[in-house]
Design a protein around this motif. Structure first.
Motif, PDB file in Angstrom:
ATOM      1  N   LEU A 417      -5.745  -0.661  29.843  1.00 43.53           N
ATOM      2  CA  LEU A 417      -6.673   0.016  29.069  1.00 43.53           C
ATOM      3  C   LEU A 417      -6.610   0.170  28.188  1.00 43.53           C
ATOM      4  O   LEU A 417      -6.046   2.033  27.676  1.00 43.53           O
ATOM      5  N   PRO A 418      -7.257   0.026  26.879  1.00 44.24           N
ATOM      6  CA  PRO A 418      -6.364   0.541  25.216  1.00 44.24           C
ATOM      7  C   PRO A 418      -6.941   1.512  24.733  1.00 44.24           C
ATOM      8  O   PRO A 418      -6.608   2.057  24.166  1.00 44.24           O
ATOM      9  N   ASN A 419      -8.153   2.226  25.284  1.00 46.63           N
ATOM     10  CA  ASN A 419      -8.529   2.851  25.252  1.00 46.63           C
ATOM     11  C   ASN A 419      -8.560   4.041  25.658  1.00 46.63           C
ATOM     12  O   ASN A 419      -9.922   5.931  25.456  1.00 46.63           O
ATOM     13  N   LEU A 420      -7.549   4.586  26.723  1.00 46.30           N
ATOM     14  CA  LEU A 420      -7.598   5.736  27.075  1.00 46.30           C
ATOM     15  C   LEU A 420      -7.140   6.347  26.387  1.00 46.30           C
ATOM     16  O   LEU A 420      -5.964   6.404  26.025  1.00 46.30           O
ATOM     17  N   GLN A 421      -7.291   7.756  27.203  1.00 41.84           N
ATOM     18  CA  GLN A 421      -7.152   8.836  25.959  1.00 41.84           C
ATOM     19  C   GLN A 421      -6.401   9.672  26.686  1.00 41.84           C
ATOM     20  O   GLN A 421      -5.816  10.593  26.325  1.00 41.84           O
ATOM     21  N   GLY A 422      -6.819   9.813  28.110  1.00 45.37           N
ATOM     22  CA  GLY A 422      -5.765  10.791  29.695  1.00 45.37           C
ATOM     23  C   GLY A 422      -6.031  10.260  30.209  1.00 45.37           C
ATOM     24  O   GLY A 422      -7.459   9.688  31.495  1.00 45.37           O
ATOM     25  N   LEU A 423      -4.862  10.522  31.128  1.00 42.46           N
ATOM     26  CA  LEU A 423      -4.222   9.377  32.042  1.00 42.46           C
ATOM     27  C   LEU A 423      -3.735  11.059  33.100  1.00 42.46           C
ATOM     28  O   LEU A 423      -2.856  11.520  32.716  1.00 42.46           O
ATOM     29  N   TYR A 424      -4.379  10.725  34.176  1.00 45.41           N
ATOM     30  CA  TYR A 424      -4.017  11.891  34.740  1.00 45.41           C
ATOM     31  C   TYR A 424      -3.185  11.397  36.467  1.00 45.41           C
ATOM     32  O   TYR A 424      -4.690  11.131  37.292  1.00 45.41           O
ATOM     33  N   LEU A 425      -2.055  11.508  36.405  1.00 47.49           N
ATOM     34  CA  LEU A 425      -1.761  10.981  37.915  1.00 47.49           C
ATOM     35  C   LEU A 425      -0.918  11.649  38.434  1.00 47.49           C
ATOM     36  O   LEU A 425      -0.330  10.968  39.724  1.00 47.49           O
ATOM     37  N   GLU A 426      -0.991  12.624  38.492  1.00 51.14           N
ATOM     38  CA  GLU A 426       0.147  14.415  38.967  1.00 51.14           C
ATOM     39  C   GLU A 426      -0.121  14.695  40.212  1.00 51.14           C
ATOM     40  O   GLU A 426      -1.834  14.365  40.572  1.00 51.14           O
ATOM     41  N   GLU A 427       0.662  15.091  40.713  1.00 51.58           N
ATOM     42  CA  GLU A 427       0.878  16.002  41.904  1.00 51.58           C
ATOM     43  C   GLU A 427       0.673  14.487  43.317  1.00 51.58           C
ATOM     44  O   GLU A 427      -0.777  14.697  43.960  1.00 51.58           O
ATOM     45  N   ASN A 428       0.763  13.472  42.905  1.00 49.07           N
ATOM     46  CA  ASN A 428       0.835  11.964  44.056  1.00 49.07           C
ATOM     47  C   ASN A 428       2.059  12.286  44.585  1.00 49.07           C
ATOM     48  O   ASN A 428       3.225  12.963  44.381  1.00 49.07           O
ATOM     49  N   ARG A 429       2.632  10.454  45.118  1.00 53.81           N
ATOM     50  CA  ARG A 429       3.804   9.906  45.408  1.00 53.81           C
ATOM     51  C   ARG A 429       4.116   8.422  45.263  1.00 53.81           C
ATOM     52  O   ARG A 429       4.122   7.880  45.677  1.00 53.81           O
ATOM     53  N   PHE A 430       3.064   9.057  44.068  1.00 51.85           N
ATOM     54  CA  PHE A 430       3.990   7.459  42.807  1.00 51.85           C
ATOM     55  C   PHE A 430       5.764   7.276  42.935  1.00 51.85           C
ATOM     56  O   PHE A 430       6.210   8.327  42.870  1.00 51.85           O
ATOM     57  N   THR A 431       5.218   5.765  43.207  1.00 46.61           N
ATOM     58  CA  THR A 431       7.478   5.509  42.497  1.00 46.61           C
ATOM     59  C   THR A 431       7.816   4.701  41.597  1.00 46.61           C
ATOM     60  O   THR A 431       7.213   4.277  41.245  1.00 46.61           O
ATOM     61  N   PHE A 448      -0.473  13.117  31.849  1.00 46.07           N
ATOM     62  CA  PHE A 448       0.404  13.519  33.394  1.00 46.07           C
ATOM     63  C   PHE A 448       0.102  13.066  34.314  1.00 46.07           C
ATOM     64  O   PHE A 448      -0.121  12.236  34.969  1.00 46.07           O
ATOM     65  N   LEU A 449       2.148  12.870  34.208  1.00 49.99           N
ATOM     66  CA  LEU A 449       2.618  12.179  35.268  1.00 49.99           C
ATOM     67  C   LEU A 449       3.357  12.720  36.501  1.00 49.99           C
ATOM     68  O   LEU A 449       4.147  12.741  37.348  1.00 49.99           O
ATOM     69  N   ALA A 450       2.956  14.069  36.135  1.00 51.81           N
ATOM     70  CA  ALA A 450       4.053  15.150  36.563  1.00 51.81           C
ATOM     71  C   ALA A 450       4.151  14.967  38.397  1.00 51.81           C
ATOM     72  O   ALA A 450       3.050  14.971  39.113  1.00 51.81           O
ATOM     73  N   ASN A 451       4.736  15.795  39.340  1.00 56.77           N
ATOM     74  CA  ASN A 451       5.077  16.229  40.894  1.00 56.77           C
ATOM     75  C   ASN A 451       4.919  14.372  41.837  1.00 56.77           C
ATOM     76  O   ASN A 451       4.215  14.284  42.239  1.00 56.77           O
ATOM     77  N   GLN A 467      -0.659   9.419  18.874  1.00 53.78           N
ATOM     78  CA  GLN A 467      -1.939  10.561  18.915  1.00 53.78           C
ATOM     79  C   GLN A 467      -2.193  11.718  19.995  1.00 53.78           C
ATOM     80  O   GLN A 467      -1.960  12.585  20.601  1.00 53.78           O
ATOM     81  N   LEU A 468      -0.974  11.668  21.329  1.00 50.29           N
ATOM     82  CA  LEU A 468      -0.167  12.271  21.888  1.00 50.29           C
ATOM     83  C   LEU A 468      -0.048  13.816  21.919  1.00 50.29           C
ATOM     84  O   LEU A 468       1.092  13.768  21.237  1.00 50.29           O
ATOM     85  N   GLY A 469      -0.070  14.819  22.932  1.00 48.32           N
ATOM     86  CA  GLY A 469      -0.202  16.094  22.839  1.00 48.32           C
ATOM     87  C   GLY A 469       0.274  16.771  23.857  1.00 48.32           C
ATOM     88  O   GLY A 469       0.995  17.458  23.714  1.00 48.32           O
ATOM     89  N   PHE A 470       0.353  16.099  25.064  1.00 51.65           N
ATOM     90  CA  PHE A 470       0.303  16.452  26.249  1.00 51.65           C
ATOM     91  C   PHE A 470       1.042  15.775  27.490  1.00 51.65           C
ATOM     92  O   PHE A 470       0.436  14.837  27.055  1.00 51.65           O
ATOM     93  N   LEU A 471       2.590  16.061  27.119  1.00 53.37           N
ATOM     94  CA  LEU A 471       3.210  15.446  27.944  1.00 53.37           C
ATOM     95  C   LEU A 471       3.642  15.580  29.154  1.00 53.37           C
ATOM     96  O   LEU A 471       4.416  17.086  28.951  1.00 53.37           O
ATOM     97  N   ASP A 472       3.680  15.760  30.499  1.00 49.13           N
ATOM     98  CA  ASP A 472       4.227  16.431  31.732  1.00 49.13           C
ATOM     99  C   ASP A 472       4.865  14.988  32.766  1.00 49.13           C
ATOM    100  O   ASP A 472       4.057  14.295  33.078  1.00 49.13           O
ATOM    101  N   LEU A 473       6.069  15.163  32.423  1.00 45.34           N
ATOM    102  CA  LEU A 473       7.035  14.388  33.794  1.00 45.34           C
ATOM    103  C   LEU A 473       7.417  14.930  33.996  1.00 45.34           C
ATOM    104  O   LEU A 473       8.443  14.439  35.087  1.00 45.34           O
ATOM    105  N   SER A 474       6.883  15.957  34.156  1.00 48.29           N
ATOM    106  CA  SER A 474       8.106  17.078  35.223  1.00 48.29           C
ATOM    107  C   SER A 474       8.212  16.347  37.303  1.00 48.29           C
ATOM    108  O   SER A 474       7.390  15.962  37.485  1.00 48.29           O
ATOM    109  N   TYR A 475       9.057  17.428  37.828  1.00 49.58           N
ATOM    110  CA  TYR A 475       9.287  17.218  38.819  1.00 49.58           C
ATOM    111  C   TYR A 475       8.640  15.776  39.306  1.00 49.58           C
ATOM    112  O   TYR A 475       7.953  15.147  39.835  1.00 49.58           O
TER     113      TYR A 475
END
Length: 1013
Positions: A417-431, A448-451, A467-475
């Protein structure tokens, strides 16, 4: 009688010429000419010279904007002065031109009230839109019985819409949006059977939509959004078969939608009903409205049941927004809508956020349109593995799947997905591990890959996300060291890695000049706080608690003047608390508990507020304010030897007297200095202090030979600070100029808290008095040796081929400024509107890096309330600010300041950079603007309009048989496309600066960097 008139008009004969006056008298049209002259006298500024032809040498029927009727003895039939930037009030004398049929004064800067024009019985077209007209809508307008078009949009009108407006039986278009109108919508409008357009959006209207509107069988556009309308939408409106747009969003409308509406509205293209209180089922018949392009039913909270699969029949559908409702899907039948939408080959947006969709996301999601830009399924009840077919949607810029129960790994398809600007996968149960292929998505700005349950290392490939501005890998359960590559991404604004199992030392953090939030808490980190951390001067929040960090708390943290919250609790820090922390004026939350700190607790700053600090678990701390109830710090023993008693009884009093004398001396010196120093806006400790004497010495007493520019509020001098051995530019404010003092304060406030590689760095400020006792204010900047962009685009003298900007340099400069605007618009805690973007405010460093300067009229802004994405509105209305030619058209109508205004100015600068023509070039007259000029030649004739040097460069490349002309033309096409997108008339139609910056960086990457000779 004619003799009498000539005698009365003798002065006018002398002023305007006998021929035209006598002609006027003989034909009885003197009233029209006098009215036009009265109109001209009421104009206080005519920057475009629109009225320069209004003189005696030309018959008034030939004056610019004036057209006369040949059938009515040369009486004025039309006055069109739209987009002429006229300043002043509209003369009521226009109401005397009894044959006037069309009056267009739109997109200027008229103020005052709408004049009485009720005598214009022939008037059919009245357009006063995009001005700053105030007061109420005059009832007398309703006497213009032939009026067909009434456009008063984007003004400052107040009060109610007159009920008498229903007397305008010939009205076809009623446009009153973007005002401050109150009261109810007159029901009598429903009796004007000729009405085709009713546009009343963005006002403060209340009550219900009149039932009488159901009688308007010719209605094509009904736009009533962003008001306070309530009750049900009249059923009869859904039978208006010619309706093209129904926009009723952001009101308080209730009730259900008729099941047959798709059959009775066959011409409907846009349906905007979001932000209301509608409920019930989405009509299956909507699939029969084959012209539908955009459906928004979001934020109603009340739509329930299944999403009709009939929507798949809408071949023209581009956007479908159904967020925040109670829509369901829990079996194969209810998920059929997703399969059917694969038939909508033009679909760009599918947003189903916050509904009750359940189960596994069907693999058919990958069959959706190849044009899909936004795919949002966040906050539902989805589970299971994520379909790898999503990787087929190569044009996605936003993928929102947060707040579900997805499981399993994220496979390498994510890198497709070369044009992706926002990836929001937080609050799931990805392993599994975070795929290294994420590093391929180089346009990503939000990750956003948190939780989740990710484990393993943080991939070092994140370094590629420049160009990354917001990185959340917490929890998560991430392990190993924090890769130093992560902290090489200079664009990061917020970084959250908390609640993992990361270990080792914190890497060097020195390149993150935009970082304002850092959360590394609840890990297994060891070692000391990196000494380079205080170089991140934008930091507002630091969380490092619940680790194994040791050493002392760096004194240099006291230089972080923007710091608001600092949490270092539950670590192994030792030593004393730096007093420097007590000097941080913005620090309001401090937690140092459960460490091994000792010594005195400071008593100033944040340490005064016991509810703002936590120091528990540091058993060797003492002192502090009484409310802390800390033990007193130990004092020197009272038992001293004899010579110690002597020191105490004899030397100490002597030293005390000497100290007192010194104190008096330094007090006198200080008071003398204070008389030379007046209040200076706090710029923080990182800014050096300079005096008037320092600046005078640096500039040879502000010698004319060091003058490098003049502006509306002062002058700029080249100089060299002796102590710092630094070349500087000194901006001295002319305090006799109105607004100069306010400009100084504004620039101080703006530049105090922002830092970006493409913003002109302020070194310090000086607010004092000069050697004559006069107030003196100046700002000191880094000296930019290559001057400003204006001097490069419009060089004086003969053009030298070697001294011109080539195509790559122009793209680079445009990208630099886009980055700066993206930062102040989107990445600051309090976004900033520059308000005066133009080439002379763009400075060029040693390496031709562009830096944006002059924030003298910049404004901070906030969002008023929930509005459509990207529509951020300022605190209040404005007086027109900026420079003619670069000001956004909506400002002329008194519109709110917005980031969209800066976007427009940027687009004009980009057009100027490519065409080599100023927006105020004499060729742009009679309504032609630089935007129109480019539009007319785009895309087929662009080589006829670009700057001569760029044309020469294209031709030279072609001669060298490098294929350069085609490549250069393609680049120019892309650049002009960005510029035209930024300069669209309607703010909501413009791309924002994040999008512009992304496009420009892509263009920059597509052309070769000139070889170094």
């Amino acid at each position: 009688m004619e003799l009498f008139v000539l005698i009365v008009w003798a002065p006018l004969v002398l002023s305007y010429g006998a021929g035209s006056i006598i002609c006027a008298v003989l034909h009885g049209n003197d009233t029209d000419m006098l009215s036009l002259l009265d109109f001209k006298r009421a104009i206080t500024e005519d920057s475009k010279g629109a009225l320069s032809s209004w003189n005696a040498s030309i018959h008034f029927c030939n004056w610019q904007g004036v057209k006369c009727s040949l059938t009515q003895h040369e009486r004025v039939a039309m006055l069109d002065l739209s987009e002429q930037s006229l300043v002043g009030q509209i003369s009521p004398s226009l109401g005397n031109m009894s044959y006037l049929a069309s009056l267009n004064l739109s997109r200027s800067m008229f103020s005052g009230q709408i004049p009485l024009l009720g005598h214009l019985q022939e008037l059919k077209f009245l357009d006063l839109s995009y001005n700053s007209l105030q007061g109420i809508i005059p009832v007398a307008l309703t006497n213009c019985s032939n009026l067909s078009v009434l456009d008063l949009s984007r003004n400052l009108l107040v009060g109610e819409i007159p009920q008498e407006i229903a007397l305008l039986s010939n009205l076809t278009r009623l446009w009153l949006p973007y005002n401050k109108l109150t009261g109810v919508i007159p029901p009598g409008l429903g009796n004007i059977t000729s009405l085709e357009h009713i546009i009343l959006m963005y006002n403060q209207l209340e009550g219900s939509i009149p039932d009488e509107f159901g009688k308007l069988s010719k209605m094509s556009n009904l736009l009533l959004g962003e008001n306070m309308l309530s009750s049900r939408v009249p059923d009869a409106i859904f039978n208006l078969s010619l309706l093209n747009q129904m926009a009723l969003e952001l009101n308080m409308l209730s009730g259900t939608l008729p099941s047959h509406m798709g059959n009775t509205l066959p011409n409907l293209q846009r349906l905007f009903l979001g932000g209301n209180m509608l409920e019930g089922f989405i009509p299956d018949s909507l699939g029969n409205a084959s012209d539908l392009q955009h459906i928004s039913l979001a934020y109603n909270h009340g739509f329930r049941g299944q999403i009709p699969s009939s929507l798949g029949k809408l071949m023209k559908l581009r956007k479908l927004g159904l967020d925040t409702n109670n829509l369901e899907a829990n079996d194969s039948q209810s998920w059929e809508f997703l399969d059917s939408l694969s038939n909508c080959t033009l679909l760009e947006m599918l947003s189903l956020h916050s509904n009750m969709l359940q189960g596994v996301l069907p693999n058919s999601v990958g069959n959706l349109s190849s044009n899909l830009d936004n795919l949002v399924f966040g906050r539902n009840m989805l589970y299971g593995l994520l379909p790898s077919s999503i990787g087929n949607l190569h044009r996605l810029t936003k993928l929102g799947l947060e707040g579900n129960n997805f499981t399993g790994p994220i496979d390498e398809w994510i890198g497709n997905l070369p044009n992706l600007q926002g990836l929001y996968l937080e609050e799931n149960r990805f392993t599994g591990t975070i795929p290294t292929s994420i590093g391929n998505i180089t346009k990503l700005t939000v990750l956003f890959l948190a939780n989740n349950q990710f484990h393993g290392p943080i991939p070092s490939s994140l370094e590629n996300l420049q160009q990354l501005g917001f990185l959340d890998l917490s929890y998560n359960n991430l392990q190993d060291n924090i890769p130093e590559e992560v902290f090489r991404v200079a664009t990061i604004i917020q970084c959250a890695l908390s609640h993992n199992s990361l270990e080792g030392q914190i890497p060097c953090i020195s390149n993150l000049q935009q970082l304002n939030y850092l959360d590394l808490s609840s890990n297994k980190l060891t070692g000391e706080i990196p000494p380079t951390l205080p170089t991140c001067q934008q930091l507002q929040t630091i969380k490092m608690d619940q680790n194994f960090l040791s050493g002392s708390i760096p004194i240099s943290l006291g230089s972080l003047s923007s710091l608001i919250s600092l949490n270092l609790s539950h670590n192994n820090f030792s030593g004393s608390i730096p007093i420097a922390l007590s000097k941080l004026q913005l620090l309001t939350q401090l937690d140092l508990s459960d460490n091994h700190l000792e010594g005195d607790v400071p008593v100033n700053g944040v340490f005064k507020n016991t509810s703002a600090i936590s120091l528990e678990g540091n058993w060797r701390l003492c002192g502090g304010v009484l409310e802390l109830h800390m033990p007193s710090c130990p004092t020197v023993s009272q038992r001293r030897s004899g010579w110690q008693h002597y020191l105490v009884r004899v030397l100490v009093p002597i030293l005390g007297i000497m100290s007192l004398l010194l104190l008096v001396y330094f007090t006198l010196i200080r008071n003398k200095m204070l008389r030379m120093q007046i209040a200076l806006p706090s710029l923080g400790e990182r800014f050096p202090k300079v005096s008037y004497k320092d600046l005078a010495r640096a500039t040879d007493n502000f010698a004319e030979s060091n003058l490098i520019g003049r502006g509306s509020c002062g002058s700029v001098y080249r100089g060299k600070l002796t102590k710092e051995h630094m070349a500087v530019a000194v901006k001295v404010f002319d305090l006799d100029t109105q607004g100069a003092d306010r400009s100084f304060m504004s620039e101080c406030k703006t530049l105090r808290n922002i830092r970006h590689r493409n913003l002109l760095p302020i070194l310090t400020a000086c607010s004092t008095i000069d050697t004559r006792g006069n107030d003196f204010k100046a700002l000191v900047y880094d000296y930019m040796p290559n001057g400003n962009l204006d001097s490069w685009v419009h060089p004086t003298g003969d053009r030298n081929f070697a001294d011109q900007l080539d195509l790559y340099q122009r793209v680079e400069i445009a990208a630099n400024i886009a980055d700066a605007l993206q930062y102040i618009h989107h990445d600051c805690e309090s976004p900033i509107i520059h308000c005066d973007l133009k080439p002379s405010n763009i400075l060029l460093d040693y390496d031709m890096t562009a830096r944006l300067g002059d924030f003298g009229i910049a404004r901070f802004y906030i969002k008023r309330k929930l509005v459509p994405a990207g529509d951020s509105t300022s605190v209040g209305t404005i007086t027109l600010k900026g420079t003619i030619g670069y000001i956004a058209p909506e400002y002329a109508g008194g519109s709110y300041l917005s980031t969209s205004g800066d976007v427009y100015s940027f687009g004009i600068v980009l057009l100027e950079l490519l065409t080599g023509k100023r927006p105020t070039d004499p060729m742009f007259c009679n309504g032609l603007t630089i935007v129109d000029f480019v539009k007319r030649n785009f895309p087929d004739q662009i080589l006829h309009i670009i700057d001569a040097y760029l044309l020469e460069e294209c031709q030279e490349s072609a001669k060298a048989d490098l294929g350069g002309e085609n490549n250069a033309q393609q680049c120019l096409m892309s650049l002009l496309k960005v510029a035209l997108s930024c300069t669209r008339q309607t703010p909501n139609d413009r791309m924002n600066m994040r999008e512009s910056a992304t496009e420009l960086h892509a263009i920059k990457m597509s052309i070769s960097i000139p070889a170094v000779m």
